[in-house]
Enzyme design. Structure first.
Site, PDB file in Angstrom:
ATOM      1  N   LEU A  49     -30.301   8.509  15.359  1.00  0.00           N
ATOM      2  CA  LEU A  49     -30.434   9.276  16.575  1.00  0.00           C
ATOM      3  C   LEU A  49     -28.961   9.932  17.007  1.00  0.00           C
ATOM      4  CD1 LEU A  49     -32.741   7.303  18.496  1.00  0.00           C
ATOM      5  CD2 LEU A  49     -33.405   9.531  17.440  1.00  0.00           C
TER       6      LEU A  49
ATOM      7  N   GLY B  79     -21.339   7.039  16.934  1.00  0.00           N
ATOM      8  CA  GLY B  79     -20.147   7.064  17.624  1.00  0.00           C
ATOM      9  C   GLY B  79     -18.943   6.369  16.633  1.00  0.00           C
TER      10      GLY B  79
ATOM     11  N   PHE C 210     -17.856   3.235  16.640  1.00  0.00           N
ATOM     12  CA  PHE C 210     -18.242   1.785  16.053  1.00  0.00           C
ATOM     13  C   PHE C 210     -19.593   1.593  16.262  1.00  0.00           C
ATOM     14  CE2 PHE C 210     -16.709   1.428  20.368  1.00  0.00           C
ATOM     15  CZ  PHE C 210     -17.710   1.095  20.882  1.00  0.00           C
TER      16      PHE C 210
ATOM     17  N   LYS D 127     -28.955   0.542  19.327  1.00  0.00           N
ATOM     18  CA  LYS D 127     -27.821   0.730  18.925  1.00  0.00           C
ATOM     19  C   LYS D 127     -26.944  -0.271  18.192  1.00  0.00           C
ATOM     20  CE  LYS D 127     -23.588   1.636  21.491  1.00  0.00           C
ATOM     21  NZ  LYS D 127     -23.032   2.079  22.775  1.00  0.00           N
TER      22      LYS D 127
ATOM     23  N   ASP E  96     -18.399   7.793  32.913  1.00  0.00           N
ATOM     24  CA  ASP E  96     -18.239   8.804  31.920  1.00  0.00           C
ATOM     25  C   ASP E  96     -19.646   9.986  31.948  1.00  0.00           C
ATOM     26  OD1 ASP E  96     -17.084  10.173  29.778  1.00  0.00           O
ATOM     27  OD2 ASP E  96     -17.725   8.770  28.140  1.00  0.00           O
TER      28      ASP E  96
HETATM   29  C1  PIT Z   1     -32.126   6.856  22.962  1.00  0.00           C
HETATM   30  C2  PIT Z   1     -31.816   8.188  22.162  1.00  0.00           C
HETATM   31  C3  PIT Z   1     -30.963   8.654  21.787  1.00  0.00           C
HETATM   32  C4  PIT Z   1     -29.565   7.945  21.974  1.00  0.00           C
HETATM   33  C5  PIT Z   1     -29.637   6.819  22.772  1.00  0.00           C
HETATM   34  C6  PIT Z   1     -30.921   6.338  23.253  1.00  0.00           C
HETATM   35  C7  PIT Z   1     -28.525   6.172  23.233  1.00  0.00           C
HETATM   36  C8  PIT Z   1     -28.477   5.463  24.351  1.00  0.00           C
HETATM   37  C9  PIT Z   1     -27.404   4.525  25.088  1.00  0.00           C
HETATM   38  C10 PIT Z   1     -26.066   4.485  24.203  1.00  0.00           C
HETATM   39  C11 PIT Z   1     -25.202   3.732  24.816  1.00  0.00           C
HETATM   40  C12 PIT Z   1     -25.503   2.959  25.851  1.00  0.00           C
HETATM   41  C13 PIT Z   1     -26.524   3.199  26.548  1.00  0.00           C
HETATM   42  C14 PIT Z   1     -27.440   4.092  25.990  1.00  0.00           C
HETATM   43  O1  PIT Z   1     -24.248   2.213  26.553  1.00  0.00           O
HETATM   44  O2  PIT Z   1     -30.652   9.541  20.995  1.00  0.00           O
HETATM   45  O3  PIT Z   1     -33.364   6.462  23.335  1.00  0.00           O
HETATM   46  O4  PIT Z   1     -23.856   3.444  24.217  1.00  0.00           O
END
Ligand code: PIT
Length: 210
Positions: free
Chosen positions: A19, A22, A24, A48, A139
């Protein structure tokens, strides 16, 4: 923390397409398999995947988890559970499929006043909730605001708590951080700043862009 699991993420989820990514981490779509007993977690989630070798300070990840774990709001991406594997840390989160506010602004050129007002109202609700819990995001920008679905009137959700902090009382913050263009001037002046106000500044920049 009740939320941490030592077992492998693959026992409970089947990982799917990327999706986003970043420095890391990669965020992947994933589907719950039958082995997972947790009924509160939807069948489709976003995971993640954090590469521990690439993270300079694991305390940053710890903080991100701590912050997200405190939040439960319809306009904030929810954290469901965590898998701590030897080489990777996995954050199982709410899946949204509508892409970034950033991409919608680019696609539309600009928002109508009514559409901008709707985004602002929702963002302010999420922000009021976070600030009431003494959490500052630090941010906020259109890249970190996601749409729940591809529908035109889909709700937005605040994401990416990598720079967020829990603040105690009235103390000032000192770390210069955020993204150029969205950062409040007092953060750049480096003399210490009132934590909550920096999110309000970034929200104002987002409104200007819309
Ligand atoms: C999704 C769809 C997408 C990206 C994310 C979630 C990312 C979320 C996210 C990323 C982080 C964080 C909290 C939420 O701290 O395309 O459902 O680094």
């Amino acid at each position: 923390m009740g939320f941490f699991k030592k077992s492998e993420v693959k026992k409970n989820y089947e990982l799917g397409k990327d999706l986003g990514s970043g420095n890391f981490a990669v965020v992947k779509e994933a589907t719950k398999t039958k082995a997972n007993p947790s009924a509160e977690i939807p069948n489709k989630v976003a995971i993640k995947v954090i590469d521990k070798a690439k993270v300079e300070d694991m305390n940053d990840i710890q903080r991100e988890i701590e912050v997200m774990g405190m939040l439960d709001h319809p306009h904030v991406i929810k954290l469901f559970e965590i898998y701590d594997e030897p080489k990777k840390m996995m954050l199982v989160m709410e899946l949204v499929t509508g892409g970034e506010l950033f991409d919608r602004i680019v696609a539309k050129g600009s928002y109508t006043e009514a559409d901008a007002a709707e985004v602002m109202k929702t963002l302010c609700q999420a922000l009021a909730y976070m600030h009431q819990k003494k959490i500052v995001h630090r941010d906020l920008k259109p890249e970190n605001i996601l749409y729940a679905s591809s529908a035109d009137d889909a709700p937005i959700k605040v994401a990416d708590f990598g720079l967020a902090r829990v603040v105690s009382g009235k103390e000032m913050m000192k770390t210069a951080c955020g993204t150029p263009g969205y950062v409040a001037p007092e953060v750049l002046q480096n003399k210490g700043y009132d934590s909550g106000a920096v999110d309000v500044w970034s929200t104002g920049v987002i409104l200007y862009i819309l």
